[in-house]
Design a protein around this motif. Structure first.
Motif, PDB file in Angstrom:
ATOM      1  N   LEU A 225       0.841  -1.198   0.000  1.00  0.00           N
ATOM      2  CA  LEU A 225       0.000   0.000   0.000  1.00  0.00           C
ATOM      3  C   LEU A 225       0.881   1.255   0.000  1.00  0.00           C
ATOM      4  CD1 LEU A 225      -2.761   1.425   0.212  1.00  0.00           C
ATOM      5  CD2 LEU A 225      -2.628   1.166   2.694  1.00  0.00           C
ATOM      6  N   HIS A 247     -12.016   3.748   6.319  1.00  0.00           N
ATOM      7  CA  HIS A 247     -11.095   4.889   6.437  1.00  0.00           C
ATOM      8  C   HIS A 247      -9.645   4.521   6.119  1.00  0.00           C
ATOM      9  CE1 HIS A 247     -13.779   7.798   8.969  1.00  0.00           C
ATOM     10  NE2 HIS A 247     -14.412   7.299   7.905  1.00  0.00           N
ATOM     11  N   MET A 248      -9.437   3.635   5.172  1.00  0.00           N
ATOM     12  CA  MET A 248      -8.049   3.316   4.813  1.00  0.00           C
ATOM     13  C   MET A 248      -7.397   4.481   4.071  1.00  0.00           C
ATOM     14  SD  MET A 248      -8.203   0.427   1.797  1.00  0.00           S
ATOM     15  CE  MET A 248      -6.479   0.036   1.978  1.00  0.00           C
ATOM     16  N   ASN A 250      -6.958   8.020   4.792  1.00  0.00           N
ATOM     17  CA  ASN A 250      -7.098   8.926   5.931  1.00  0.00           C
ATOM     18  C   ASN A 250      -5.946   9.926   5.895  1.00  0.00           C
ATOM     19  OD1 ASN A 250      -4.795   7.551   6.997  1.00  0.00           O
ATOM     20  ND2 ASN A 250      -6.156   5.929   7.765  1.00  0.00           N
ATOM     21  N   THR A 252      -3.153   9.993   7.305  1.00  0.00           N
ATOM     22  CA  THR A 252      -1.832   9.360   7.166  1.00  0.00           C
ATOM     23  C   THR A 252      -1.585   8.904   5.733  1.00  0.00           C
ATOM     24  OG1 THR A 252      -2.163   8.527   9.406  1.00  0.00           O
ATOM     25  CG2 THR A 252      -0.329   7.578   8.157  1.00  0.00           C
ATOM     26  N   THR A 253      -2.560   8.170   5.167  1.00  0.00           N
ATOM     27  CA  THR A 253      -2.343   7.634   3.820  1.00  0.00           C
ATOM     28  C   THR A 253      -2.380   8.751   2.772  1.00  0.00           C
ATOM     29  OG1 THR A 253      -4.666   6.910   3.981  1.00  0.00           O
ATOM     30  CG2 THR A 253      -2.993   5.218   4.164  1.00  0.00           C
TER      31      THR A 253
HETATM   32  C1  LIG Z   1      -4.975   5.072   8.040  1.00  0.00           C
HETATM   33  O1  LIG Z   1      -5.060   3.963   7.148  1.00  0.00           O
HETATM   34  C2  LIG Z   1      -4.003   3.070   7.274  1.00  0.00           C
HETATM   35  C3  LIG Z   1      -4.112   2.065   6.142  1.00  0.00           C
HETATM   36  O2  LIG Z   1      -5.358   1.438   6.136  1.00  0.00           O
HETATM   37  C4  LIG Z   1      -4.038   2.436   8.649  1.00  0.00           C
HETATM   38  O3  LIG Z   1      -2.974   1.522   8.798  1.00  0.00           O
HETATM   39  C5  LIG Z   1      -3.939   3.525   9.699  1.00  0.00           C
HETATM   40  O4  LIG Z   1      -4.119   2.979  10.966  1.00  0.00           O
HETATM   41  C6  LIG Z   1      -4.995   4.600   9.463  1.00  0.00           C
HETATM   42  N1  LIG Z   1      -4.743   5.723  10.331  1.00  0.00           N
HETATM   43  C7  LIG Z   1      -5.690   6.362  10.969  1.00  0.00           C
HETATM   44  C8  LIG Z   1      -5.267   7.528  11.769  1.00  0.00           C
HETATM   45  O5  LIG Z   1      -6.864   6.007  10.886  1.00  0.00           O
END
Ligand SMILES: *[C@@H]1O[C@H](CO)[C@@H](O)[C@H](O)[C@H]1NC(C)=O
Ligand SMILES: *[C@@H]1O[C@H](CO)[C@@H](O)[C@H](O)[C@H]1NC(C)=O
Length: 351
Positions: A225, A247-248, A250, A252-253
């Motif tokens: 990913l 919420h994948m 988000n 961060t991503t």
């Molecule tokens: C954002 O998405 C990633 C990938 O799915 C996940 O690993 C991570 O915990 C998420 N972060 C938040 C802040 O939700």
């Protein structure tokens, strides 16, 4: 000769024909959740069963009457055909009674189908994957074009009569030479790659639980990913909504994407954290988004996402073609026929 004909006739009559088995299933009741379930599906069901149908479009969404309607119709039914996007409630399943054997959604996604409750009760569940892949993939391509070539802004110019004419006005991005990242190379993801193969894409990458055998023929390279996010110009979300995909996309991503990245969502709205997407689009941290699925649906017209020039939104029309909706209805009906005549589901979620 006549004797021969007679024997043939007798064999035809005495064979376990459809007519005979139909007679045996006609007393089984099948409930259809919505008043707009296509005729093609109804025909299949009516051939075998007694069909009951709600007079409303959406369970519980047009006031109490639409809820009461299904609660009143479901007792004694052996199958439930669910063509609405709204959730199947525990209350409805409680009302059904122990003879309910199968729920058939008329959708690829089944996050609304209350899987834990069905599982606990030993009720089979089918969905309608594959038949909608090409139609949804066509919308993925439409969103890619719409977001990359700034259809939202350009359409606003047409509507207002204020065209910005100039050699470097409202310039978009090319698909040619780009890297397209597919998150979820299932039927829809694969169909999207196939449709884009005439666009001179530089490279296809994909990510998911595991490598897909179909990827080789599509020239799509498996990657993590993080790698996909870091190198893709277009990021296509073609995953179902599960706890894992919720919420994948988000903060961060989104932070790992290129500045010119364009996010396309044909999965489910909740795969994206919309507040984080709004911030990233607003701050030009990424370039644009094209969304066929959002949260909630319908998106209120004063929703902040719709205030952005770099988001292109469609009202969840991925599978909305005459032919595809009809194919979905027939597949759901055939799943019901199989479940109630002791045959395996064609497209099982809970076999
Ligand atoms: C954002 O998405 C990633 C990938 O799915 C996940 O690993 C991570 O915990 C998420 N972060 C938040 C802040 O939700
Ligand atoms: C998903 O999460 C919900 C709530 O956190 C939990 O109740 C449910 O069991 C989870 N489902 C799966 C399939 O893990």
């Amino acid at each position: 000769m006549f004797y021969l004909l007679f024997v043939l006739f007798a064999i035809v009559l005495s064979s376990p024909s459809d007519a005979l088995s139909t007679k045996m299933t006609k007393n089984l009741k099948v409930l259809v959740s919505s008043n707009d379930y296509p005729e093609s599906g109804l025909e299949v069901l009516k051939e075998h069963f007694t069909v009951l149908q709600s007079r409303y479009l959406h369970f519980g969404k047009e006031g109490e009457d639409s809820k009461e309607e299904l609660l009143n119709l479901i007792p004694g039914c052996s199958a439930l055909v669910w063509s609405s996007h709204y959730p199947i409630s525990k209350e409805l399943l409680d009302k059904a009674g122990p003879q309910l054997k199968v729920v058939a959604t008329v959708s690829a996604g089944y996050n609304h189908a209350n899987v834990p409750e069905l599982k606990a009760r030993g009720i089979k569940l089918s969905n309608t994957p594959n038949v909608l892949s090409s139609a949804v993939a066509e919308i993925a391509v439409a969103l890619i074009l719409g977001a990359a070539r700034r259809f939202t802004e350009n359409l606003a110019q047409v509507r207002s009569g204020q065209w910005e004419i100039g050699f470097t006005k409202t310039l978009g991005q090319d698909i040619r030479g780009s890297t397209v990242g597919i998150i979820g190379l299932g039927g829809i993801g694969q169909a999207t790659v196939k449709r884009l193969s005439g666009f001179e894409v530089g490279k296809f990458v994909y990510t998911g639980h595991r490598e897909k055998p179909e990827a080789k023929a599509l020239n799509a390279e498996f990657t993590s990913l993080d790698n996909l996010l870091a190198q893709s110009d277009f990021i296509v979300l073609a995953v179902p909504l599960t706890n894992e995909t919720h919420h994948m996309i988000n903060a961060t991503t989104l932070g790992k994407m290129k500045k010119n990245a364009i996010v396309i969502n044909v999965g489910r709205g909740d795969v994206v954290d919309q507040d984080a997407l709004y911030d990233a689009l607003k701050n030009n941290q990424i370039y644009a988004a094209g969304l066929d699925v959002v949260t909630p649906e319908p998106l209120p017209k004063d929703h902040k996402l719709l205030s952005l020039p770099n988001v292109f939104v469609l009202p969840h029309i991925g599978s909305a073609t005459l032919r595809t909706r009809s194919d979905m209805a027939v597949l759901a009906a055939e799943n019901v026929v199989n479940a109630l005549t002791g045959k395996p589901l064609l497209t099982p979620v809970l076999p």
